[in-house]
Structures are given as structure tokens and as C-alpha cells.
Design a protein around this motif. Sequence first.
Motif, mmCIF file in Angstrom:
data_model
loop_
_atom_site.group_PDB
_atom_site.id
_atom_site.type_symbol
_atom_site.label_atom_id
_atom_site.label_comp_id
_atom_site.label_asym_id
_atom_site.label_seq_id
_atom_site.Cartn_x
_atom_site.Cartn_y
_atom_site.Cartn_z
ATOM 1 N N LEU A 86 0.829 -1.199 0.000
ATOM 2 C CA LEU A 86 0.000 0.000 0.000
ATOM 3 C C LEU A 86 0.867 1.253 0.000
ATOM 4 N N TRP A 87 1.890 1.259 0.843
ATOM 5 C CA TRP A 87 2.810 2.411 0.902
ATOM 6 C C TRP A 87 3.550 2.569 -0.427
ATOM 7 N N MET A 88 4.004 1.468 -1.009
ATOM 8 C CA MET A 88 4.744 1.529 -2.274
ATOM 9 C C MET A 88 3.876 2.131 -3.378
ATOM 10 N N MET A 89 2.617 1.697 -3.472
ATOM 11 C CA MET A 89 1.731 2.234 -4.501
ATOM 12 C C MET A 89 1.471 3.720 -4.271
ATOM 13 N N TRP A 97 1.556 12.061 -9.535
ATOM 14 C CA TRP A 97 0.488 13.050 -9.410
ATOM 15 C C TRP A 97 0.935 14.306 -8.682
ATOM 16 N N GLY A 98 1.754 14.121 -7.686
ATOM 17 C CA GLY A 98 2.047 15.199 -6.759
ATOM 18 C C GLY A 98 1.262 14.999 -5.470
ATOM 19 N N THR A 99 1.740 15.598 -4.403
ATOM 20 C CA THR A 99 1.127 15.408 -3.090
ATOM 21 C C THR A 99 -0.312 15.896 -3.052
ATOM 22 N N PHE A 100 -0.574 17.063 -3.614
ATOM 23 C CA PHE A 100 -1.906 17.654 -3.535
ATOM 24 C C PHE A 100 -2.942 16.786 -4.239
ATOM 25 N N ARG A 101 -2.622 16.328 -5.432
ATOM 26 C CA ARG A 101 -3.601 15.550 -6.199
ATOM 27 C C ARG A 101 -3.906 14.221 -5.504
ATOM 28 N N LEU A 102 -2.896 13.590 -4.933
ATOM 29 C CA LEU A 102 -3.140 12.345 -4.209
ATOM 30 C C LEU A 102 -4.021 12.600 -2.995
ATOM 31 N N ASN A 103 -3.759 13.691 -2.284
ATOM 32 C CA ASN A 103 -4.592 14.047 -1.133
ATOM 33 C C ASN A 103 -6.044 14.247 -1.549
ATOM 34 N N VAL A 104 -6.250 14.951 -2.645
ATOM 35 C CA VAL A 104 -7.609 15.216 -3.112
ATOM 36 C C VAL A 104 -8.299 13.921 -3.533
ATOM 37 N N PHE A 105 -7.558 13.038 -4.185
ATOM 38 C CA PHE A 105 -8.121 11.750 -4.589
ATOM 39 C C PHE A 105 -8.602 10.950 -3.382
ATOM 40 N N LEU A 106 -7.760 10.852 -2.366
ATOM 41 C CA LEU A 106 -8.130 10.106 -1.162
ATOM 42 C C LEU A 106 -9.294 10.773 -0.437
ATOM 43 N N LEU A 107 -9.249 12.101 -0.352
ATOM 44 C CA LEU A 107 -10.327 12.825 0.320
ATOM 45 C C LEU A 107 -11.654 12.648 -0.410
ATOM 46 N N PRO A 133 -12.371 0.602 5.681
ATOM 47 C CA PRO A 133 -11.538 1.396 4.747
ATOM 48 C C PRO A 133 -11.011 0.617 3.551
ATOM 49 N N ARG A 134 -11.596 -0.538 3.246
ATOM 50 C CA ARG A 134 -11.095 -1.317 2.105
ATOM 51 C C ARG A 134 -11.209 -0.542 0.799
ATOM 52 N N PHE A 135 -12.217 0.315 0.689
ATOM 53 C CA PHE A 135 -12.396 1.081 -0.549
ATOM 54 C C PHE A 135 -11.173 1.931 -0.868
ATOM 55 N N LEU A 136 -10.469 2.405 0.185
ATOM 56 C CA LEU A 136 -9.256 3.198 -0.035
ATOM 57 C C LEU A 136 -8.170 2.352 -0.681
ATOM 58 N N TYR A 137 -8.019 1.124 -0.215
ATOM 59 C CA TYR A 137 -6.987 0.247 -0.755
ATOM 60 C C TYR A 137 -7.275 -0.101 -2.212
ATOM 61 N N TYR A 138 -8.529 -0.445 -2.479
ATOM 62 C CA TYR A 138 -8.884 -0.809 -3.847
ATOM 63 C C TYR A 138 -8.813 0.394 -4.783
ATOM 64 N N SER A 139 -9.204 1.558 -4.299
ATOM 65 C CA SER A 139 -9.138 2.763 -5.131
ATOM 66 C C SER A 139 -7.685 3.103 -5.465
ATOM 67 N N LEU A 140 -6.816 3.007 -4.469
ATOM 68 C CA LEU A 140 -5.389 3.248 -4.715
ATOM 69 C C LEU A 140 -4.837 2.234 -5.708
ATOM 70 N N PHE A 141 -5.243 0.982 -5.546
ATOM 71 C CA PHE A 141 -4.748 -0.059 -6.442
ATOM 72 C C PHE A 141 -5.210 0.175 -7.874
ATOM 73 N N LEU A 142 -6.484 0.539 -8.052
ATOM 74 C CA LEU A 142 -6.990 0.794 -9.401
ATOM 75 C C LEU A 142 -6.279 1.983 -10.036
ATOM 76 N N ALA A 143 -6.032 3.027 -9.248
ATOM 77 C CA ALA A 143 -5.304 4.191 -9.766
ATOM 78 C C ALA A 143 -3.882 3.793 -10.152
ATOM 79 N N PHE A 144 -3.238 3.012 -9.295
ATOM 80 C CA PHE A 144 -1.879 2.548 -9.568
ATOM 81 C C PHE A 144 -1.839 1.687 -10.827
ATOM 82 N N ALA A 145 -2.808 0.774 -10.967
ATOM 83 C CA ALA A 145 -2.839 -0.107 -12.128
ATOM 84 C C ALA A 145 -3.117 0.662 -13.415
ATOM 85 N N THR A 146 -3.918 1.712 -13.331
ATOM 86 C CA THR A 146 -4.231 2.508 -14.515
ATOM 87 C C THR A 146 -3.001 3.281 -14.998
ATOM 88 N N LEU A 147 -2.227 3.795 -14.064
ATOM 89 C CA LEU A 147 -1.047 4.577 -14.431
ATOM 90 C C LEU A 147 0.173 3.704 -14.704
#
Length: 268
Positions: A86-89, A97-107, A133-147
Motif C-alpha cells: 500500500l505504501w509503495m503504490m 500526481w504530486g502530493t496535492f492531487r493524491l490528497n484530493v483523490f483520497l479525500l 476502509p477497504r475502498f481506499l486500498y482498492y481505489s489506490l490499487f486501481l489508480a496505480f494499475a491505470t497509471l
Amino acid sequence: MKMLDKLEKRLGILAVPNVVMTLIVAQLIIYAGMLTGRLEFEGLLLVPKAVFAGEWWRLLSFLITPPFVPATAFQAIFLAFFWYILWMMSQNLEAQWGTFRLNVFLLTCIVLAIAGAFIGQLISPAATLYVAPRFLYYSLFLAFATLNPNIQFLMMFVIPVKVKWLAWIIVGFGFFAVLALPSLGHRIAFLAPYLAYLLFFKGMLQQSLETRQRRAKFEGERKERAHTALHTCEECGASDQSAPERDFRYKSVGKDMICLCNICRERQ
């Protein structure tokens, strides 16, 4: 996203760097509290009915709930490995993305998850909905897989699998999970946070679809050209496709140019 660029200029200073690591550390502290018996897993999840009853802390506490509570040493090792992935992704996304965009995505994921839980509870009042909070993990994973679609993970530490295929597997399981949910409210609560992924990747997904359509059209035209005769004899109808061994040449007849194969030219 132009709006995000404008927001970053104004609010970028508020972005929290390495925010996922902060979340993981908080989950680790909560996990330690569970091991000592001071905290209970179910007491931290987002349960709209419990919030209505006055347990308002659940609006935030569900975010720092560990993914699961290990019962064995092997499960504890798996949890540590999960946190590492999770941390690696998150580091990869923050670099791209940059720090701000990742923060906005999670928020955005979090806000939609909370809104979806309460809307789902109102739609299905007889049910008792809860959100982990599983949705956060899956959302991060989908974003990571897309990029990073071609990055490989080792399944069972042996089998190399591209992350894009793992993402499709997760989407497939998610589809069947939605169908198995008992009520419309459950489905809304389940799907709501993933709207953030669509909001952030709508343009990219649309562009990818258009690129595939153009590629398919080009391939179709190329195959059609490959099977279309360039030269057709005016006398016998043979072409470079039906009789590739013949020699086709053109000659002027009046104001027109006609094509003749070598056999028809010899007959004249």
C-alpha cells in the motif's frame, strides 16, 4: 484536470506529504490497541445507525481501522506485507500526481464513501450498513494499475502477473460482490467511493477507448486494402490478387487509361 491545477495553486500548501504512511502508522497504533483489548474492531467502523445514535467518532475512526485483525503470526506477516504494498503504490502515485492531487483523490474517496453509506442507509432503513476502509486500498490499487499497467507483481512470490490483469480480476470480483449484496442501499454504499476513480480517470479512460477505436479502424482499413486489388485487367477481369503471377500494365485508349495483363496483351 484544470480545476485541480487551480486548487493546487491556492491550497497546495495544505497538502499532507506521505499521507498514506501517516494512515498506516495510525492503523498500526489502533492494531496495538486491539491487541491489548482496549479497542474493538467493530467499534471503529462507520455504521450510519450508530452515528445517528451519537457515536460520531465513527466518521473518522473507520479510516484508521486495520484491514483485518490477524489471528496468527502468518496473518500478521501478511498484514505487514499488505501495508508495505500500500505504501509503495502511494509513493508511486504521489511521484506521478504530486502530493496535492493524491490528497484530493483520497479525500474524494472518503467523502463519497461517507455520503454513500448514509444515502444507502436512508434508502434501506431496515438494513444495518457498515463501511470499512477497504475502498481506499482498492481505489489506490486501481489508480496505480491505470497509471502503471505493465508493472508485474509476483503472485505467491512465484508467478509474475501484470498489475492491469490483477485490476481486472478485482473489478470482476467486485461486480459479482455487488450482485450478491442484499439491498440497494448496500450497493450504493459499496459503489459510491469508486466514483472518485471515475472522476479522476474519466479523461484518460475516454482517450484510451478512442485510441483503441482508431487502432481497430486502422487495422480494418489495412486489412481491407490488403485484400483489395490494385490492378484489374479490363479484358479478362484478372487482378493482382486473383492472379499475382501476371504482369499488369496500363495503356492509353483515347482519353482513358486501361489496365491489361500480360496474357491479354499477347492476344492483341
